[in-house]
Design a protein around this motif. Structure first.
Motif, PDB file in Angstrom:
ATOM      1  N   UNK A  69       0.808  -1.224   0.000  1.00 15.13           N
ATOM      2  CA  UNK A  69       0.000   0.000   0.000  1.00 15.13           C
ATOM      3  C   UNK A  69       0.837   1.269   0.000  1.00 15.13           C
ATOM      4  N   UNK A  70       2.170   1.166  -0.035  1.00 14.76           N
ATOM      5  CA  UNK A  70       3.005   2.352   0.152  1.00 14.76           C
ATOM      6  C   UNK A  70       3.826   2.682  -1.091  1.00 14.76           C
ATOM      7  N   UNK A  71       4.047   3.983  -1.268  1.00 12.05           N
ATOM      8  CA  UNK A  71       4.939   4.506  -2.312  1.00 12.05           C
ATOM      9  C   UNK A  71       5.998   5.344  -1.621  1.00 12.05           C
ATOM     10  N   UNK A  72       7.238   5.145  -2.007  1.00 11.18           N
ATOM     11  CA  UNK A  72       8.325   5.998  -1.551  1.00 11.18           C
ATOM     12  C   UNK A  72       8.817   6.787  -2.755  1.00 11.18           C
ATOM     13  N   UNK A  73       9.133   8.067  -2.552  1.00 13.40           N
ATOM     14  CA  UNK A  73       9.574   8.908  -3.662  1.00 13.40           C
ATOM     15  C   UNK A  73      10.498   9.998  -3.138  1.00 13.40           C
TER      16      UNK A  73
ATOM     17  N   UNK B  38      10.280  -7.933   1.328  1.00 11.92           N
ATOM     18  CA  UNK B  38       9.270  -8.045   2.386  1.00 11.92           C
ATOM     19  C   UNK B  38       8.713  -6.696   2.825  1.00 11.92           C
ATOM     20  N   UNK B  39       9.206  -5.603   2.234  1.00 11.38           N
ATOM     21  CA  UNK B  39       8.689  -4.272   2.532  1.00 11.38           C
ATOM     22  C   UNK B  39       9.180  -3.674   3.832  1.00 11.38           C
ATOM     23  N   UNK B  40      10.089  -4.318   4.538  1.00 12.09           N
ATOM     24  CA  UNK B  40      10.538  -3.823   5.843  1.00 12.09           C
ATOM     25  C   UNK B  40      11.649  -2.787   5.722  1.00 12.09           C
ATOM     26  N   UNK B  41      12.350  -2.777   4.604  1.00 10.72           N
ATOM     27  CA  UNK B  41      13.521  -1.915   4.472  1.00 10.72           C
ATOM     28  C   UNK B  41      13.448  -1.116   3.178  1.00 10.72           C
TER      29      UNK B  41
ATOM     30  N   UNK C 255       9.730   2.515   7.553  1.00 12.42           N
ATOM     31  CA  UNK C 255       8.938   3.525   8.235  1.00 12.42           C
ATOM     32  C   UNK C 255       9.741   4.729   8.679  1.00 12.42           C
ATOM     33  N   UNK C 256      11.046   4.728   8.396  1.00  7.55           N
ATOM     34  CA  UNK C 256      11.916   5.800   8.841  1.00  7.55           C
ATOM     35  C   UNK C 256      12.882   5.310   9.899  1.00  7.55           C
ATOM     36  N   UNK C 257      14.007   5.968  10.006  1.00 11.40           N
ATOM     37  CA  UNK C 257      15.007   5.570  10.980  1.00 11.40           C
ATOM     38  C   UNK C 257      16.376   6.058  10.567  1.00 11.40           C
ATOM     39  N   UNK C 258      17.396   5.540  11.267  1.00 11.56           N
ATOM     40  CA  UNK C 258      18.765   5.987  11.009  1.00 11.56           C
ATOM     41  C   UNK C 258      19.346   5.207   9.838  1.00 11.56           C
ATOM     42  N   UNK C 259      19.808   5.873   8.773  1.00  6.93           N
ATOM     43  CA  UNK C 259      20.375   5.163   7.625  1.00  6.93           C
ATOM     44  C   UNK C 259      21.692   4.487   7.980  1.00  6.93           C
ATOM     45  N   UNK C 260      21.911   3.345   7.365  1.00  7.75           N
ATOM     46  CA  UNK C 260      23.153   2.583   7.514  1.00  7.75           C
ATOM     47  C   UNK C 260      23.874   2.580   6.178  1.00  7.75           C
ATOM     48  N   UNK C 261      25.127   2.946   6.190  1.00  6.75           N
ATOM     49  CA  UNK C 261      25.898   3.019   4.949  1.00  6.75           C
ATOM     50  C   UNK C 261      26.399   1.636   4.555  1.00  6.75           C
ATOM     51  N   UNK C 262      26.229   1.294   3.246  1.00  8.74           N
ATOM     52  CA  UNK C 262      26.637  -0.017   2.767  1.00  8.74           C
ATOM     53  C   UNK C 262      27.825   0.023   1.818  1.00  8.74           C
TER      54      UNK C 262
ATOM     55  N   UNK D  61      17.872  -2.185  -7.087  1.00 11.78           N
ATOM     56  CA  UNK D  61      16.868  -3.077  -6.512  1.00 11.78           C
ATOM     57  C   UNK D  61      17.473  -4.030  -5.509  1.00 11.78           C
ATOM     58  N   UNK D  62      16.702  -5.066  -5.189  1.00 10.82           N
ATOM     59  CA  UNK D  62      17.097  -6.065  -4.209  1.00 10.82           C
ATOM     60  C   UNK D  62      17.207  -7.422  -4.880  1.00 10.82           C
ATOM     61  N   UNK D  63      18.175  -8.211  -4.442  1.00 10.10           N
ATOM     62  CA  UNK D  63      18.252  -9.592  -4.889  1.00 10.10           C
ATOM     63  C   UNK D  63      17.137 -10.392  -4.224  1.00 10.10           C
ATOM     64  N   UNK D  64      16.607 -11.423  -4.892  1.00 10.78           N
ATOM     65  CA  UNK D  64      15.572 -12.240  -4.264  1.00 10.78           C
ATOM     66  C   UNK D  64      16.034 -12.768  -2.911  1.00 10.78           C
ATOM     67  N   UNK D  65      15.158 -12.742  -1.939  1.00  5.44           N
ATOM     68  CA  UNK D  65      15.505 -13.147  -0.583  1.00  5.44           C
ATOM     69  C   UNK D  65      15.796 -11.967   0.318  1.00  5.44           C
ATOM     70  N   UNK D  66      16.189 -10.828  -0.269  1.00  4.99           N
ATOM     71  CA  UNK D  66      16.369  -9.618   0.516  1.00  4.99           C
ATOM     72  C   UNK D  66      17.669  -9.507   1.259  1.00  4.99           C
TER      73      UNK D  66
END
Length: 640
Positions: free
Chosen positions: A38-42, A76-79, A98-105, A116-121
């Motif tokens: 149900x969510x859109x991020x932009x 899974x929509x969590x991240x 839902x918002x929070x502190x970003x983690x650098x990868x 995007x994300x690889x399958x499995x997340x």
């Protein structure tokens, strides 16, 4: 005009910039969106926002001064993974949806753009030119837990990419051209979609359209969704199977492109026009997402901005008391110095159009300028105190360049993107073409950018490029409409300027060949080639550099030669300029005492001329030996 240099720095002046309010529920220019359930991020105001698929109030989830973009939900929509402009770079970051502190990868100076994300997340895949800065990009994965170095996917070159739901195959564009503004492109940078197994690397193109096929997206139905301009030149959504067959058009827009599409469960979100839209994969329908952004919109508030670093063309009034300045799409009339009398006047004061290239008429009555108010660039006039504009030209198409007034304020010269030099009669608006550079030859697209008037309003001198890429100087006589080539095609000549007394036509030319041996590749290089020159406009006129004793025996212009000198007839009109149009090359004389250098602008004066020198050596010596983008500017005067 070409080789124009701005020598003015305006310190204290500023301009009030105002913008229009944005209505609630009518937010615009939201980009780089993604959708999940149900969510859109932009991205908006360079921050990330969340909004329901049904629209409504959006919520800001980042507020760093850096740019956050290309957000993608985890399976899974969590991240949310996104590209963040933090810490001086452009890297991959991770945060709760839902918002929070970003983690650098990622930690690399090259730009990393999340795809995007690889399958499995467990991993995020992104594109980067970290290994192929001059040859393209590659796609990498980075783990969201445990750190570690990014790993390149087994494909030699890829930009926009989509991994299949089983994680075994890749659909991608080999060429990254999607952010350029080219429309209906059919050249060698056209994008096709390639596809293949990452195990055996049997990649092949699955689309063969000669135009644009980009933004591949792999749906859960094992079909490839993408954008293409294959039918009418407008990018729309399409679908095909992994072999490239069964191509189906999904949207039917005729005006604006489908931009930045991203696929999620059951829907594709994209930008169309200025708004976000959703394409329902099951229903096959597209709808607009009405978004209200509860932002304080600080960037939209009216503000005073300094003009120090934002001005364009400039010029003085005929008396020299006032300065005409182009700044941020406006034309401003200012006192010429800090002690000048009078107040600044914004002559145009428009927010929906751009005004540029102002020129003050010699009689001081009008200011000519270019505006795109009508949708195309046209020539307008306005009084020195502002007020209602008068449109002079009609039927414009494409860019137009600096207008130049005739000395009697009756005509204007300007060039355009079609390499034409145009003559515009101010009173009637009558427009005629004086000359045109060869438009069909790709090597001759420099156009006509140097043009000037003779003191008697009867001649025009201009520079035109020839087939060998050398520029030559030409003369045009208004009365007869005849063109005369002044300089030959074997040298580069530019910046013509008439002597006010009608004796000479000054110009600059690269005619000094003193090759030096380069220290890197042992090739000859040519520096400091330019010198000032003049053309004697009459056959019987002697060179001003002839020896004095020789002049005493001949006609130096001051002795009585038995003929009555031409006199001003008292009507205020200048004497007609006499130009002998034969054997110009024979009458070209170099200005004595001026060493060859890097010169690029010349203007005649009563007793000689002024010219500008760009001295890179001086710049390097006193500034930065590694920075060759600028140069020390010297304004030099030559007295004959």
């Amino acid at each position: 005009m070409k080789r124009r240099v701005m020598l003015l720095v305006l310190g204290a002046a500023c301009l009030l910039i105002a913008t229009l309010p944005v209505l609630a529920g009518d937010a615009r220019l939201m980009r780089h969106a993604d959708v999940h359930d149900d969510m859109i991020v932009f991205t908006y105001e360079d921050d990330l926002w969340l909004v329901s698929k049904a629209g409504g109030d959006a919520r800001r989830i980042t507020n760093h001064p850096g740019v956050e973009s290309y957000a993608r939900f985890s399976p899974d929509g969590r991240w949310i993974a996104f590209t963040g402009g933090y810490d001086g770079g452009s890297d991959v970051y991770l945060m709760p949806s839902g918002g929070g502190v970003p983690k650098r990868l990622t930690f690399h100076p090259s730009r990393d753009r999340v795809l995007g994300w690889m399958p499995g997340g467990g991993e995020v895949y992104f594109r980067s030119d970290r290994e192929m800065a001059q040859r393209g990009e590659r796609v990498y994965t980075v783990a969201v837990e445990g750190g570690g170095m990014p790993k390149a996917l087994p494909v030699d070159r890829a930009g926009l990419s989509a991994v299949s739901p089983d994680g075994m195959s890749l659909a991608y564009n080999r060429i990254s051209r999607e952010d350029r503004t080219w429309k209906r492109y059919r050249g060698g940078m056209a994008q096709n979609i390639w596809l293949g197994s990452m195990k055996d690397m049997g990649y092949r193109p699955v689309t063969d359209w000669t135009g644009t096929d980009n933004y591949p997206m792999w749906g859960s139905d094992d079909r490839i969704y993408f954008t293409s301009d294959r039918e009418d030149g407008t990018l729309n959504l399409y679908r095909c199977n992994p072999s490239g067959g069964d191509v189906t058009r999904l949207t039917n827009y005729k005006d604006y492109d489908v931009k930045y599409p991203s696929i999620g469960p059951g829907a594709i979100v994209y930008q169309y026009g200025e708004a976000l839209h959703l394409y329902d994969l099951e229903k096959g329908t597209a709808t607009r997402v009405p978004v209200n952004i509860p932002s304080d919109r600080v960037p939209l508030r009216p503000e005073y901005v300094s003009l120090d670093d934002n001005f364009g063309s400039f010029g003085l009034s005929p008396s020299g008391a006032r300065l005409l300045l182009e700044v941020r799409g406006e034309l401003v009339n200012l006192p010429a110095d800090e002690k000048g009398k009078g107040l600044p006047v914004n002559l145009t004061a428009t927010s929906a159009s751009r005004e540029k290239n102002g020129a003050w008429s010699p009689d001081g009555k009008w200011i000519a300028f270019i505006s795109d108010r009508s949708g195309e660039e046209e020539i307008y006039l306005v009084g020195q105190q502002g007020g209602e504009w008068r449109r002079v030209s009609r039927g414009g198409l494409g860019f137009r360049m600096q207008p130049v007034w005739s000395p009697d304020s009756k005509h204007l010269l300007f060039s355009d993107k079609f390499m034409r030099l145009n003559l515009l009669e101010v009173e009637s608006g009558s427009l005629s073409v004086i000359d045109q550079g060869p438009f069909d030859d790709a090597w001759e697209r420099w156009g006509i950018q140097d043009y000037t008037w003779s003191p008697d309003n009867r001649w025009i001198a201009y520079t035109r490029m020839g087939g060998n890429m050398h520029e030559s100087i030409w003369l045009y006589e208004l009365e007869s409409g005849v063109k005369h080539q002044v300089t030959g095609e074997m040298t580069t000549d530019w910046s013509p300027s008439f002597d006010p007394d009608g004796r000479y036509l000054y110009f600059l030319s690269n005619r000094t060949f003193a090759p030096q041996m380069g220290l890197v590749d042992q090739n000859h290089i040519y520096l400091d080639m330019a010198r000032p020159y003049l053309v004697l406009l009459q056959d019987d006129l002697r060179s001003p550099f002839a020896p004095v004793e020789f002049l005493e025996k001949g006609n130096d212009g001051d002795e009585d030669d038995g003929e009555e000198d031409e006199k001003d007839d008292g009507d205020g009109e200048p004497d007609p300029l006499v130009i002998h149009t034969n054997d110009f090359e024979r009458r070209i004389v170099a200005a004595e005492g001026v060493a060859a250098g890097n010169y690029f602008r010349l203007e005649a004066m009563d007793d000689g001329f002024l010219f500008l020198e760009k001295n890179e050596r001086e710049f390097i010596k006193y500034q930065n030996v590694n920075d060759l983008t600028g140069g020390a500017l010297n304004l030099r005067r030559y007295v004959i």
